[in-house]
Design a protein around this motif. Structure first.
Motif, PDB file in Angstrom:
ATOM      1  N   ALA A  18       0.827  -1.211   0.000  1.00  0.00           N
ATOM      2  CA  ALA A  18       0.000   0.000   0.000  1.00  0.00           C
ATOM      3  C   ALA A  18       0.862   1.263   0.000  1.00  0.00           C
ATOM      4  O   ALA A  18       0.590   2.222  -0.730  1.00  0.00           O
ATOM      5  CB  ALA A  18      -0.932  -0.008   1.207  1.00  0.00           C
ATOM      6  N   SER A  19       1.931   1.282   0.824  1.00  0.00           N
ATOM      7  CA  SER A  19       2.797   2.461   0.885  1.00  0.00           C
ATOM      8  C   SER A  19       3.560   2.660  -0.416  1.00  0.00           C
ATOM      9  O   SER A  19       3.726   3.791  -0.891  1.00  0.00           O
ATOM     10  CB  SER A  19       3.768   2.335   2.063  1.00  0.00           C
ATOM     11  N   GLN A  26       2.507   1.729  -3.350  1.00  0.00           N
ATOM     12  CA  GLN A  26       1.532   2.183  -4.332  1.00  0.00           C
ATOM     13  C   GLN A  26       1.291   3.683  -4.197  1.00  0.00           C
ATOM     14  O   GLN A  26       1.165   4.396  -5.199  1.00  0.00           O
ATOM     15  CB  GLN A  26       0.212   1.415  -4.155  1.00  0.00           C
ATOM     16  N   ARG A  27       1.253   4.160  -2.947  1.00  0.00           N
ATOM     17  CA  ARG A  27       1.088   5.603  -2.733  1.00  0.00           C
ATOM     18  C   ARG A  27       2.293   6.375  -3.269  1.00  0.00           C
ATOM     19  O   ARG A  27       2.144   7.450  -3.873  1.00  0.00           O
ATOM     20  CB  ARG A  27       0.889   5.883  -1.246  1.00  0.00           C
ATOM     21  N   LYS A  28       3.502   5.863  -3.048  1.00  0.00           N
ATOM     22  CA  LYS A  28       4.701   6.522  -3.558  1.00  0.00           C
ATOM     23  C   LYS A  28       4.714   6.551  -5.082  1.00  0.00           C
ATOM     24  O   LYS A  28       5.102   7.552  -5.704  1.00  0.00           O
ATOM     25  CB  LYS A  28       5.952   5.813  -3.035  1.00  0.00           C
ATOM     26  N   ASN A  78       2.086   6.507  -7.059  1.00  0.00           N
ATOM     27  CA  ASN A  78       1.074   7.470  -7.502  1.00  0.00           C
ATOM     28  C   ASN A  78       1.580   8.911  -7.330  1.00  0.00           C
ATOM     29  O   ASN A  78       1.391   9.757  -8.212  1.00  0.00           O
ATOM     30  CB  ASN A  78      -0.219   7.271  -6.717  1.00  0.00           C
ATOM     31  N   SER A  79       2.238   9.198  -6.198  1.00  0.00           N
ATOM     32  CA  SER A  79       2.755  10.554  -5.961  1.00  0.00           C
ATOM     33  C   SER A  79       3.836  10.918  -6.978  1.00  0.00           C
ATOM     34  O   SER A  79       3.864  12.034  -7.505  1.00  0.00           O
ATOM     35  CB  SER A  79       3.315  10.651  -4.538  1.00  0.00           C
TER      36      SER A  79
END
Length: 324
Positions: free
Chosen positions: A6-7, A9-11, A13-14
């Motif tokens: 999850a982390s 994936q957030r990185k 996307n950012s």
């Protein structure tokens, strides 16, 4: 702390959103470079026309500006400078290069200084060097906004008043600043060379000394028809000097803006490349971590199946060993 799916994936996307912004800035910088370079090319023809007009005037009238210039330097010895920089960051060493060049050049100039900065970033750099800053102007964001900026600079420095005075009286060689007449005026800006390369340059705009006048007077006329000034020599010369000052300031500003956007384009290209490398690293870690989680889940399933099978075999063996 180790990354989770999850982390990561957030990185990812950012980083993707940041790359989208960077590529938009690259496109804007590339488009801006084109319009500023085109304005400089278009201005060259007009600048040539102004030079030819001054050539005719200097051939036909006797200028007494040298004597006035020498008196001005002896009595006043005041130097003014206009430094073109940027309001925004993400331009690499753009502001540092031109500011350091201006600081080094002005340090060798004797007398009192008056410095105007075009751009907050270069203004801060010059302030850190303890230069006597007289004013700050905002950087134009388009070719159309350059003309109002030049007007502000001319009004603030009172160049219009100086250049409209009779040249024979020597007033065209001076720059009025807070009741102080300036002997010399310098422009400092970055000039584009090739691709994203630029270099800091300086231009001594005033005084209109004998060497400069002689160079213009010696310019070859492009046709076989010899020109002459119709009407008042002084009136024509005033108008041409005003245009010379305006065109010189306009060209310096346009070249500075072209260099700024070239520097920003280069910075954005480096940022885009770094983001690509970062995304590749993130994707690699993401796939490895995902594969690791899948392997763990499969191992748990297999282990559970083997445990159930073993338990079932134990029960079956126990049942077979019971006495009849």
């Amino acid at each position: 702390m180790s990354d989770t799916i999850a982390s990561l994936q957030r990185k990812i996307n950012s980083a993707g959103e940041l790359q989208s912004v960077v590529r938009t800035m690259k496109a804007l910088a590339a488009a801006s470079i084109g319009q500023y370079e085109q304005s400089v090319r278009a201005l060259s023809d007009y600048y040539r026309t102004v030079e030819l007009g001054l050539c005719v005037c200097f051939r036909q009238i006797e200028s007494r500006s040298v004597r006035a210039e020498q008196t001005s330097r002896t009595e006043q010895n005041t130097v003014a400078a206009i430094v073109f920089g940027s309001d925004q960051g993400l331009v690499g060493q753009f502001n540092e290069v031109v500011a350091d060049y201006a600081i080094k050049t002005l340090a060798a100039q004797p007398g009192k200084l008056h410095v105007w900065a075009v751009g907050e970033r270069v203004h801060a750099r010059l302030a850190d060097a303890d230069l006597p800053l007289t004013g700050l102007f905002a950087v134009p964001n388009s070719v159309q906004a350059i003309t109002p900026l030049i007007g502000q600079i001319l009004v603030a420095s009172d160049l219009i008043h100086s250049s409209s005075a009779p040249l024979g009286a020597g007033a065209a060689d001076k720059l009025s600043t807070n009741q102080t007449e300036v002997a010399e005026l310098y422009l400092f800006y970055n000039r584009p060379k090739s691709d994203a390369i630029y270099e800091p340059v300086s231009l001594r705009l005033l005084p209109l000394d004998e060497k400069w006048q002689r160079q213009l007077a010696d310019l070859p006329w492009p046709t076989g028809n010899l020109p002459e000034v119709v009407g008042g020599d002084t009136t024509t010369l005033r108008a041409l000097i005003s245009e010379y000052l305006f065109v010189s300031l306009f060209r310096a500003c346009a070249e500075s803006l072209a260099s700024e956007n070239a520097s920003r384009l280069a910075a954005m290209e480096r940022a885009d490349k770094n983001i690509d490398e970062l995304l590749e690293t993130f994707h690699t870690h993401f796939h490895l971590l995902r594969q690791s989680n899948i392997d763990e889940e499969l191992f748990d399933v297999i282990s559970g199946y083997e445990a159930l099978s073993m338990e079932k075999n134990i029960k079956a063996s126990a049942n077979n060993n019971l006495p009849e």
